[in-house]
Design a protein around this motif. Structure first.
Motif, short mmCIF file in Angstrom:
data_model
loop_
_atom_site.label_atom_id
_atom_site.label_comp_id
_atom_site.label_asym_id
_atom_site.label_seq_id
_atom_site.Cartn_x
_atom_site.Cartn_y
_atom_site.Cartn_z
N GLY A 36 22.32 32.92 45.10
CA GLY A 36 22.67 34.06 44.27
C GLY A 36 23.15 33.64 42.91
O GLY A 36 23.18 32.45 42.56
N VAL A 37 23.52 34.63 42.12
CA VAL A 37 24.17 34.42 40.82
C VAL A 37 25.64 34.76 41.00
O VAL A 37 25.99 35.86 41.45
N TYR A 38 26.51 33.80 40.66
CA TYR A 38 27.94 33.95 40.91
C TYR A 38 28.72 33.93 39.60
O TYR A 38 28.40 33.18 38.67
N TYR A 39 29.76 34.73 39.59
CA TYR A 39 30.65 34.80 38.42
C TYR A 39 32.02 35.24 38.94
O TYR A 39 32.13 36.19 39.71
N SER A 40 33.06 34.51 38.53
CA SER A 40 34.44 34.82 38.95
C SER A 40 34.54 34.95 40.46
O SER A 40 35.13 35.90 41.00
N ASP A 41 33.97 33.98 41.17
CA ASP A 41 34.04 33.89 42.63
C ASP A 41 33.42 35.09 43.33
O ASP A 41 33.77 35.41 44.47
N GLY A 333 57.98 22.14 42.82
CA GLY A 333 57.52 20.85 42.32
C GLY A 333 56.14 20.45 42.78
O GLY A 333 55.58 19.46 42.29
N LYS A 334 55.55 21.20 43.72
CA LYS A 334 54.27 20.82 44.29
C LYS A 334 53.12 21.20 43.36
O LYS A 334 53.12 22.26 42.73
N ILE A 335 52.12 20.33 43.27
CA ILE A 335 50.92 20.58 42.48
C ILE A 335 49.91 21.34 43.34
O ILE A 335 49.73 21.04 44.52
N MET A 336 49.26 22.31 42.74
CA MET A 336 48.37 23.22 43.48
C MET A 336 47.13 22.52 44.00
O MET A 336 46.72 21.47 43.51
N HIS A 337 46.52 23.19 44.99
CA HIS A 337 45.26 22.70 45.54
C HIS A 337 44.07 23.46 45.00
O HIS A 337 43.09 22.86 44.53
N GLU A 338 44.11 24.81 45.03
CA GLU A 338 42.90 25.57 44.72
C GLU A 338 43.28 26.96 44.21
O GLU A 338 44.12 27.64 44.79
N GLU A 343 37.63 38.78 45.22
CA GLU A 343 38.22 39.95 45.84
C GLU A 343 39.26 39.58 46.90
O GLU A 343 40.34 40.20 46.97
N LEU A 344 38.98 38.58 47.71
CA LEU A 344 39.93 38.21 48.76
C LEU A 344 41.23 37.69 48.16
O LEU A 344 42.31 37.99 48.67
N ALA A 345 41.13 36.90 47.10
CA ALA A 345 42.33 36.41 46.43
C ALA A 345 43.08 37.55 45.75
O ALA A 345 44.31 37.61 45.77
N HIS A 346 42.32 38.47 45.14
CA HIS A 346 42.94 39.59 44.43
C HIS A 346 43.84 40.40 45.35
O HIS A 346 44.95 40.81 44.97
N PHE A 347 43.38 40.64 46.58
CA PHE A 347 44.16 41.42 47.53
C PHE A 347 44.99 40.54 48.46
O PHE A 347 45.51 41.02 49.47
N HIS A 352 44.88 31.73 48.08
CA HIS A 352 44.44 30.91 46.96
C HIS A 352 44.76 31.56 45.60
O HIS A 352 43.88 31.81 44.78
N THR A 353 46.05 31.80 45.34
CA THR A 353 46.42 32.53 44.13
C THR A 353 47.48 31.85 43.25
O THR A 353 48.20 32.58 42.54
#
Length: 730
Positions: A36-41, A333-338, A343-347, A352-353
């Protein structure tokens, strides 16, 4: 005559920034698949098909003409039309597609037949607006509502998605068409009438919106797109990178494709010029900000483009956790992973936010900060990031060591967290010798090495800042960790280190590639290094295409698995640096040869994320791992680590020095580097392997007084590879 075999997934990939398209080789997107074509996850286009009067076209050839552009050549099948029969192969259709923000498609038809052809050219489009996580898992849940509208006057098709306050939109505009389009039954249709020898042209411009920002389609046709801003920016960036010449064409192609892949995976930083960026981890699943990946790639690029880490240090410092949040595995102090934006992150249906489930990104941040300072000599860099570094050090003591036993261990607190939080992060990656899954909390061997290295590197930084007492304290902590690690993790009988400690503090004696990272970090005593190297190069670990992630003798070994016997290029690159650090130049060169040879078989010499851990013999070739990300940033960067290992490259910009310890193998007898940057100095340097096996070098441009020979074993963390500390045999 040697048979040339191209290994790789049968697909076309174009990408730029946070957008990418993955299609079949004929440019189409079949549904249901993960293409597909993907944009902003979000998958903005889930199906794209092209027809002539309902008949499919036949693929002649296709390929990338740039990382952001592809061209597909098609021919018609036999058509029975109202105006008469159109013989197969008489109509040629070239579809040219470029992605620079949005997508620009050019359609160029030509009639090679002897009679007029009259037919409908139809393009069927569908948008499911699925979250990337759900596409990857194959479990797509419909939530919001999709609406489509067509404006005949504006020749514009708009498809939008809304789920409460989450919005996505695709706008497709017909431009420069020699006949107007109509939209019906889910298809854009053009009424085509072509006399013999006649041509027809049209453009489709796709714009994407995430509700906040819009990615507009480039208006230029593809020939002009190759001269557009993003293309010029890539050329400008590459001109600032390390140039390489060598008579070994295999490695030459490997290097230059890796450089192109690295350029293709840059994510621009808002508010900076195009030279400010962070790396995307890989396509298709990892186009986003990843902590561990960004830091590893920053280390890989230290010799190639020393300013590369600036963006990663800045962004990851900005997103450093300030409070505990168990759902996101966040701790101060922890560095992020991802970080995800779909949509799943938004809600907040996923954590992963961003999500902080990585045990190694925090010490790696400190290692990258030191390495960048040594590469560019910018004292202001330390000033800008010392507050972040101090918080990283506090996290290592307070949260990294969960139980106060002096070792770093991890275990998720999140209901949606990752079971494994080292670089081998698949659920089945950590196994006991009988193949069962290791119970946590888990203390990975390489994690102890990373922290040991980070403390020693930060001690050097504190020395430079005049904070001698702070430096001494970190060196004492590093020495204590060194003793305890070597007393607890070492298996004298096997001559190897434990994979990890389990939740009961019992060593897990599975033979895996992880102890190779301990060589890189310098936590291995010199009198043990040879045994570790020998074990990693044993037949059950060394495949001939690189070192496997897990021994072929292990109960859980599967050469086609993700991390239980496959070969990962970045893993091998780091191990090669570890070999070289302890004086094993021949073995490091063997790994370099393995990966260079493997890259020569993959499509476009493009190194994938991983490949199968099958044994090499004179009759076979590397076998792909289905689902591997290609291109992938730290796979591409493995080439740079291999070059660094063979040349013994050691930048010391704060002291205005460059140290070299080259050991070129017989298969690559010469290397010329152009535009070597160390601080404010620039060099061109030539290397040549002599008949006695020794490598000489010559400064071709720059002040040769600033370049000298020094054993690579003395570099790293400011002093020797391993301190002279007595350890107790296990």
């Amino acid at each position: 005559m040697a048979l040339e075999i191209a290994v790789g997934p049968q697909k076309l990939v174009i990408n730029q920034g946070s957008g990418f398209a993955v299609t079949e080789q004929d440019g189409q997107i079949n549904w249901p698949t993960d293409k597909g074509v993907y944009y902003s996850d979000t998958r903005m286009i889930s199906s794209w098909r092209i027809y002539a009067d309902g008949e499919e076209w036949d693929l002649l050839n296709s390929g990338n003409i740039a990382f952001f552009a592809a061209r597909i050549f098609l021919a018609n099948r036999k058509l029975i039309t109202e105006a008469g029969e159109v013989a197969a192969g008489t109509l040629g259709l070239a579809v040219s597609r470029s992605l620079q923000g949005g997508i620009h498609e050019d359609f160029d038809l030509v009639n090679h037949g002897s009679s007029t052809a009259q037919f409908n050219l139809e393009i069927a489009l569908r948008s499911d607006f699925a979250d990337l996580f759900e596409v990857k898992s194959g479990a797509i849940v419909r939530r919001g509502h999709v609406a489509t509208s067509w404006s005949r006057a504006r020749q514009t098709l708009t498809t939008s998605y809304a789920n409460k306050d989450f919005h996505r939109r695709v706008t497709v505009q017909v431009r420069n068409a020699e006949s107007a389009a109509v939209y019906a039954n889910g298809r854009l249709s053009f009424d085509i009438e072509l006399a013999p020898g006649a041509t027809w042209h049209a453009c489709l411009l796709y714009a994407f919106s995430n509700g906040k920002t819009k990615a507009a389609a480039p208006k230029e046709c593809i020939d002009h797109a190759l001269q557009a801003k993003s293309a010029r920016h890539l050329v400008e960036w590459q001109a600032k990178c390390l140039g390489l010449k060598t008579s070994n064409q295999e490695f030459y192609r490997f290097y230059h494709q890796s450089l192109e892949d690295m350029g293709a995976l840059r994510l621009p930083l808002e508010g900076t010029d195009h030279l400010g960026f962070v790396p995307a981890a890989g396509i298709p699943w990892f186009v986003g900000l990843f902590g561990r990946d960004s830091l590893i790639v920053s280390l890989q690029n230290a010799m190639v483009y020393p300013d590369f880490p600036r963006g990663s240090l800045e962004v990851l410092g900005r997103l450093q956790a300030r409070k505990r949040d168990d759902y996101r595995d966040a701790e101060p102090g922890k560095i992020m992973h991802e970080l995800r934006t779909g949509e799943l992150a938004h809600f907040k249906m996923i954590p992963h936010t961003p999500y902080y489930g990585t045990a190694d990104a925090t010490p790696l941040y400190l290692i990258v900060l030191h390495n960048t300072w040594r590469s560019i000599g910018d004292a202001g860099l330390l000033e800008r990031h010392m507050a972040t570094a101090e918080r990283c050090l506090e996290w290592i003591d307070t949260y990294g060591d969960r139980d106060g036993d002096g070792f770093q261990e991890y275990q998720t607190r999140s209901t949606a967290g990752y079971e494994n939080q080292g670089w081998k992060d698949s659920g089945e990656a950590l196994v006991y010798p009988d193949g069962t899954l290791v119970k946590g909390p888990k203390a990975l061997c390489e994690l102890q090495g990373y922290v040991y290295d980070a403390w020693r590197r930060m001690a050097e930084i504190y020395d430079a800042l005049g904070k001698r007492q702070r430096a001494a304290g970190l060196r004492t902590k590093a020495a204590n960790l060194y003793r305890r690690f070597n007393d607890t993790f070492w298996n004298e009988e096997e001559g190897f280190y434990a994979f990890c400690l389990d939740g009961d503090k019992t060593p897990v004696w599975s033979v895996a590639s992880n102890p190779g990272h301990c060589l890189w970090s310098g936590i291995v005593p010199r009198d043990r290094a040879a045994r570790v190297v020998k074990r990693l190069m044993a037949e059950d670990m060394w495949s001939g295409w690189g070192i496997r992630t897990l021994s072929a003798k292990h109960a859980a070994f599967n050469p086609h698995s993700y991390q239980n016997g496959s070969v990962w290029p970045h893993d091998n690159g780091l191990i090669a640096l570890g070999f070289r650090r302890y004086g094993f130049a021949d073995e490091a060169a063997m790994i370099a040869r393995d990966l260079s040879r493997a890259a020569s078989y993959f499509e476009q010499h493009r190194m994938p994320e991983l490949y199968a851990g099958l044994q090499r013999d004179p009759t076979n070739f590397p076998v792909q791992y289905l689902g591997a990300n290609v291109p992938q940033a730290w796979a591409a960067g493995s080439c740079f680590w291999l070059l660094q290992a063979m040349l013994g490259f050691q930048a010391d910009a704060p002291d205005d020095r460059l140290y070299l310890d080259p050991a070129l193998p017989e298969w690559m007898p010469d290397v010329e580097l152009k535009n070597v940057q160390v601080g404010r100095r620039g060099f061109d340097i030539g290397f040549h392997r002599q008949s006695d096996g020794k490598t000489t070098w010559e400064v071709l441009r720059g002040d040769q007084r600033a370049v000298s020979q020094r054993s690579i074993a003395t570099f790293g963390g400011g002093d020797s590879a391993a301190p002279d500390i007595a350890v107790t045999a296990a």
